[in-house]
Design a protein around this motif. Structure first.
Motif, PDB file in Angstrom:
ATOM      1  N   ASP A 224       0.808  -1.221   0.000  1.00 24.48           N
ATOM      2  CA  ASP A 224       0.000   0.000   0.000  1.00 24.48           C
ATOM      3  C   ASP A 224       0.839   1.267   0.000  1.00 24.48           C
ATOM      4  O   ASP A 224       0.492   2.262   0.641  1.00 24.48           O
ATOM      5  N   ALA A 225       1.931   1.243  -0.713  1.00 22.16           N
ATOM      6  CA  ALA A 225       2.813   2.408  -0.776  1.00 22.16           C
ATOM      7  C   ALA A 225       2.198   3.494  -1.660  1.00 22.16           C
ATOM      8  O   ALA A 225       1.508   3.193  -2.634  1.00 22.16           O
ATOM      9  N   PRO A 226       2.442   4.769  -1.328  1.00 22.77           N
ATOM     10  CA  PRO A 226       1.905   5.843  -2.169  1.00 22.77           C
ATOM     11  C   PRO A 226       2.623   5.946  -3.519  1.00 22.77           C
ATOM     12  O   PRO A 226       2.084   6.490  -4.459  1.00 22.77           O
ATOM     13  N   LEU A 227       3.809   5.414  -3.607  1.00 22.99           N
ATOM     14  CA  LEU A 227       4.564   5.398  -4.853  1.00 22.99           C
ATOM     15  C   LEU A 227       4.661   3.948  -5.324  1.00 22.99           C
ATOM     16  O   LEU A 227       5.193   3.091  -4.611  1.00 22.99           O
ATOM     17  N   VAL A 228       4.131   3.671  -6.489  1.00 20.63           N
ATOM     18  CA  VAL A 228       4.124   2.313  -7.018  1.00 20.63           C
ATOM     19  C   VAL A 228       5.296   2.156  -7.982  1.00 20.63           C
ATOM     20  O   VAL A 228       5.502   2.978  -8.868  1.00 20.63           O
ATOM     21  N   ILE A 229       6.053   1.098  -7.788  1.00 25.64           N
ATOM     22  CA  ILE A 229       7.154   0.769  -8.694  1.00 25.64           C
ATOM     23  C   ILE A 229       6.622  -0.245  -9.696  1.00 25.64           C
ATOM     24  O   ILE A 229       6.214  -1.345  -9.333  1.00 25.64           O
ATOM     25  N   GLU A 230       6.598   0.143 -10.953  1.00 24.37           N
ATOM     26  CA  GLU A 230       6.084  -0.739 -11.998  1.00 24.37           C
ATOM     27  C   GLU A 230       7.016  -1.937 -12.173  1.00 24.37           C
ATOM     28  O   GLU A 230       8.231  -1.815 -12.015  1.00 24.37           O
ATOM     29  N   PRO A 231       6.482  -3.097 -12.533  1.00 23.46           N
ATOM     30  CA  PRO A 231       7.329  -4.277 -12.681  1.00 23.46           C
ATOM     31  C   PRO A 231       8.232  -4.252 -13.917  1.00 23.46           C
ATOM     32  O   PRO A 231       9.270  -4.885 -13.936  1.00 23.46           O
ATOM     33  N   SER A 232       7.842  -3.518 -14.951  1.00 25.45           N
ATOM     34  CA  SER A 232       8.673  -3.449 -16.153  1.00 25.45           C
ATOM     35  C   SER A 232       9.796  -2.441 -15.946  1.00 25.45           C
ATOM     36  O   SER A 232       9.573  -1.363 -15.404  1.00 25.45           O
ATOM     37  N   ARG A 233      10.992  -2.820 -16.397  1.00 25.94           N
ATOM     38  CA  ARG A 233      12.141  -1.923 -16.285  1.00 25.94           C
ATOM     39  C   ARG A 233      12.858  -1.858 -17.615  1.00 25.94           C
ATOM     40  O   ARG A 233      13.006  -2.848 -18.307  1.00 25.94           O
ATOM     41  N   GLY A 234      13.330  -0.685 -17.925  1.00 27.75           N
ATOM     42  CA  GLY A 234      14.201  -0.525 -19.078  1.00 27.75           C
ATOM     43  C   GLY A 234      15.610  -0.307 -18.566  1.00 27.75           C
ATOM     44  O   GLY A 234      15.840   0.535 -17.706  1.00 27.75           O
ATOM     45  N   THR A 235      16.542  -1.082 -19.053  1.00 26.71           N
ATOM     46  CA  THR A 235      17.915  -0.966 -18.565  1.00 26.71           C
ATOM     47  C   THR A 235      18.864  -0.690 -19.727  1.00 26.71           C
ATOM     48  O   THR A 235      18.572  -0.980 -20.884  1.00 26.71           O
ATOM     49  N   PHE A 236      20.001  -0.127 -19.373  1.00 24.89           N
ATOM     50  CA  PHE A 236      21.023   0.212 -20.358  1.00 24.89           C
ATOM     51  C   PHE A 236      22.369   0.174 -19.646  1.00 24.89           C
ATOM     52  O   PHE A 236      22.518   0.704 -18.550  1.00 24.89           O
ATOM     53  N   MET A 237      23.349  -0.457 -20.264  1.00 25.87           N
ATOM     54  CA  MET A 237      24.686  -0.525 -19.685  1.00 25.87           C
ATOM     55  C   MET A 237      25.699  -0.356 -20.787  1.00 25.87           C
ATOM     56  O   MET A 237      25.539  -0.886 -21.870  1.00 25.87           O
ATOM     57  N   MET A 238      26.723   0.423 -20.506  1.00 31.38           N
ATOM     58  CA  MET A 238      27.827   0.545 -21.450  1.00 31.38           C
ATOM     59  C   MET A 238      29.120   0.698 -20.665  1.00 31.38           C
ATOM     60  O   MET A 238      29.115   1.124 -19.518  1.00 31.38           O
ATOM     61  N   HIS A 239      30.197   0.332 -21.276  1.00 33.75           N
ATOM     62  CA  HIS A 239      31.512   0.426 -20.645  1.00 33.75           C
ATOM     63  C   HIS A 239      32.120   1.777 -21.006  1.00 33.75           C
ATOM     64  O   HIS A 239      32.247   2.105 -22.185  1.00 33.75           O
ATOM     65  N   SER A 240      32.473   2.563 -19.988  1.00 35.49           N
ATOM     66  CA  SER A 240      33.030   3.880 -20.234  1.00 35.49           C
ATOM     67  C   SER A 240      33.906   4.298 -19.064  1.00 35.49           C
ATOM     68  O   SER A 240      33.607   3.978 -17.916  1.00 35.49           O
TER      69      SER A 240
END
Length: 191
Positions: free
Chosen positions: A70-86
């Motif tokens: 019952d949190a006021p901020l809902v974290i959606e289950p879908s995530r977009g991720t991105f990773m790069m070596h720098s």
């Protein structure tokens, strides 16, 4: 100290450490190991730079998040991720508190990550920018937020051009300055 029945882990990883702690706590709450207690994520980032152009972006920030039902901020289950070596930001010398920073590369990496996360989330869930009411960005300085949001709108306009037909009237690329790309044009139109 009263309550010793706690579980936890410390994440140390610059800005991403807090995000990782949040994801770890969400995974615990969603797991069969969760016993109904709240999770607490406390995250902070302190940036100290040597004299030079990066110093004004230094500072500190912190947030505490109580994770549970019952949190006021809902974290959606879908995530977009991105990773790069720098090597845009790293601490190669343990004898100093100051990192080595390549500011231009850091901004480029950030903008690539904004667009990469958007595209990843769009592929996984059909996400489009009109699906959100608010956007939050990592912001060591104000222009980075403007650039990030512009890049997000640009990615959304490329993915969903029909939504932008009435907003962005066609402009000939011959009006661009010699060093500009179509992305710069969108930036000038939106800002």
């Amino acid at each position: 100290f009263g309550n010793t029945d706690i579980e936890g882990v410390t994440n140390l990883n610059a800005c991403y450490g807090g995000t990782n702690a949040l994801f770890n706590t969400l995974a615990w709450v969603e797991s069969s190991a969760w016993d109904g207690r709240f999770g607490l994520v406390v995250t902070a980032d302190c940036a100290v730079y040597a004299k030079g152009p990066a110093r004004p972006t230094g500072g500190a920030g912190a947030v505490a998040m109580l994770i549970g039902p019952d949190a006021p901020l809902v974290i959606e289950p879908s995530r977009g991720t991105f990773m790069m070596h720098s090597y845009d930001f790293y601490k190669p010398d343990p004898a100093t508190d100051y990192p080595t920073v390549d500011g231009k590369s850091t901004i480029d990496c950030f903008l690539d990550a904004v667009e990469g996360c958007y595209n990843s989330l769009r592929r996984k869930s059909g996400f489009a920018l009109h699906d959100v009411n608010y956007s939050a960005f990592h912001c060591p300085f104000a222009k980075m937020v403007q650039k990030g949001f512009t890049r997000l709108v640009y990615a959304d306009a490329r993915a969903n051009p029909q939504r932008y037909e009435t907003i962005l009237a066609p402009v000939s690329y011959t009006h661009l300055r010699a060093h500009e790309t179509p992305e710069h044009l969108v930036c000038r139109l939106l800002l």
